[in-house]
Design an enzyme around this catalytic site. Structure first.
Site, PDB file in Angstrom:
ATOM      1  N   TYR A 109      -2.528   1.718   8.275  1.00  0.00           N
ATOM      2  CA  TYR A 109      -3.896   2.813   7.712  1.00  0.00           C
ATOM      3  C   TYR A 109      -3.564   3.676   6.660  1.00  0.00           C
ATOM      4  CZ  TYR A 109      -7.799   5.928   7.609  1.00  0.00           C
ATOM      5  OH  TYR A 109      -8.871   6.653   6.851  1.00  0.00           O
ATOM      6  N   GLU A 197     -10.367   4.160   1.331  1.00  0.00           N
ATOM      7  CA  GLU A 197      -9.411   3.813   2.394  1.00  0.00           C
ATOM      8  C   GLU A 197      -9.171   2.534   2.655  1.00  0.00           C
ATOM      9  OE1 GLU A 197     -10.795   4.802   6.864  1.00  0.00           O
ATOM     10  OE2 GLU A 197     -11.931   2.783   6.198  1.00  0.00           O
TER      11      GLU A 197
END
Length: 399
Positions: A109, A197
């Site tokens: 992530y 992101e």
């Protein structure tokens, strides 16, 4: 402003971030053809909506044949994809992204956000990629790596290397990680983004670092500097009320209550909603009409608030500094004459030309409930709503 995954990938690839080969499709037939153009043995079909959690909701499918791609798209197109981020109403699927599948060894992530506390860009990363960051934070908080970027010098390579090593990335892949992080940071700062992101950022079995998914959000107030980004806006993914408000220069956020709010100033709007809650009501919206509250602008605000069928009372709360209360009063009267308003209207005015504004409201002959303070206005709005509600119940009982 949010953009779609395929758009975010196109933007990031321009800053040196590696993304899989993919193509956009607007029909099942086109999706199958796109796969043949891309080549390969497996493809991933992804519904393009402004929300996360698409895989769990059936918006991401791995396909091995043209037939599987066609069937997956048949089910996706036109559906309302409901995820934990869309709410029960879901978001419509009108386009899909077909991408060549890659063999994944590890998932990471990686996120860039604006941290209000430090007033810096913060990098948030975790070796537990593929999960929502909220889940990672709750289940494996120790896996999260954070780093703050000093704006005077920007993101340095040593910071990228430190993050990569903390994530357990092997040394041979660190240069790719550095290029990816620096590319994300450049996109964030140069395009006035508020979030970048990549989840997951994958390490493939053939030792490549690839952004398998991407999200970007931009500062609406800076879009005038980036027309190429403004053009990526997809109104079909937005609340139609908020979209109409933005087109008219109004700041509007729809809520679930039944007392509509028309206020000038974001802080006063927040205080108005809080006071309505304290009085026992529920605000239906956040609406800041801004500094130039001309009669025409106030009339537009009324039409916008009344487009929400849940609204059962309207509270106008204006503190006039730059504005003038007589302008606002004229706008209220104009709106009530032009727009069919069948709910109670409560008006509280304070500040510049308040006496003139009150006289305009009084002389109008319209059923406007006036209040001197915010607390009084909120209590009268909630009281009027409850009174109308009680009358409606009594009428139904009599029938």
């Amino acid at each position: 402003m949010d953009i779609h995954e395929y758009q975010a990938k196109e933007v990031l690839s321009g800053f040196g971030v590696t993304v899989p080969d993919g193509a956009l499709a607007y029909s099942p037939e086109q999706a199958a053809y796109r796969a043949s153009e891309l080549g390969g043995e497996r493809w991933v079909v992804k519904a393009q909506v402004h929300a996360g959690g698409r895989g769990k909701a059936g918006g991401v499918k791995v396909c091995k044949t043209d037939t599987e791609i066609y069937e997956a798209c048949e089910n996706m197109f036109g559906m309302k994809l409901v995820t934990h981020q869309t709410g029960p109403e879901g978001k419509g699927v009108y386009r899909v992204y077909v991408e060549t599948a890659v063999l994944i060894a590890n998932e990471i992530y990686l996120g860039f956000v604006l941290d209000r506390t430090t007033q810096r860009v913060m990098i948030v990363a975790s070796a537990e990629g593929g999960m929502e960051i909220e889940e990672i934070s709750a289940d494996k908080p120790d896996s999260i790596v954070r780093a703050v970027v000093e704006p005077a010098v920007g993101l340095r390579e040593f910071q990228c290397r430190q993050i990569a090593f903390k994530l357990g990335v092997e040394a041979a892949l660190v240069p790719q990680m550095v290029r990816t992080m620096k590319g994300c940071y450049r996109a964030f700062t140069e395009l006035d983004a508020t979030m970048v992101e990549i989840n997951p950022l994958v390490i493939t079995e053939d030792h490549r670092v690839i952004a398998l998914d991407a999200k970007m959000t931009f500062d609406d107030n800076a879009l005038f500097r980036h027309p190429q980004i403004a053009e990526l806006r997809d109104k079909s993914q937005e609340d139609p009320r908020e979209s109409r408000a933005a087109d008219r220069g109004l700041n509007y956020v729809g809520l679930d209550g039944n007392i509509g709010c028309i206020v000038n100033g974001a802080g006063l709007a927040m205080a108005t909603m809080d006071t309505i809650k304290l009085a026992g009501g529920e605000p239906a919206n956040f609406l800041d009409i801004g500094g130039g509250a001309t009669p025409e602008r106030v009339a537009k605000a009324f039409r916008l608030v009344l487009s929400d069928k849940k609204v059962q009372a309207i509270l106008v709360n204006i503190f006039a500094g730059i504005n003038r209360c007589d302008w606002v009063a004229e706008g209220v009267v104009q709106a009530l004459k032009e727009v069919e308003v069948d709910v109670p209207v409560i008006v509280r005015l304070a500040g510049t030309n308040v006496e003139q504004g009150q006289k305009i409201l009084a002389r109008s002959g319209l059923p406007i409930i006036r209040a001197a303070t915010l607390q009084e206005a909120a209590e009268r709005a909630v009281g009027a709503w409850k009174n109308d509600l009680a009358q409606g119940v009594n009428m139904r009982a009599a029938l």
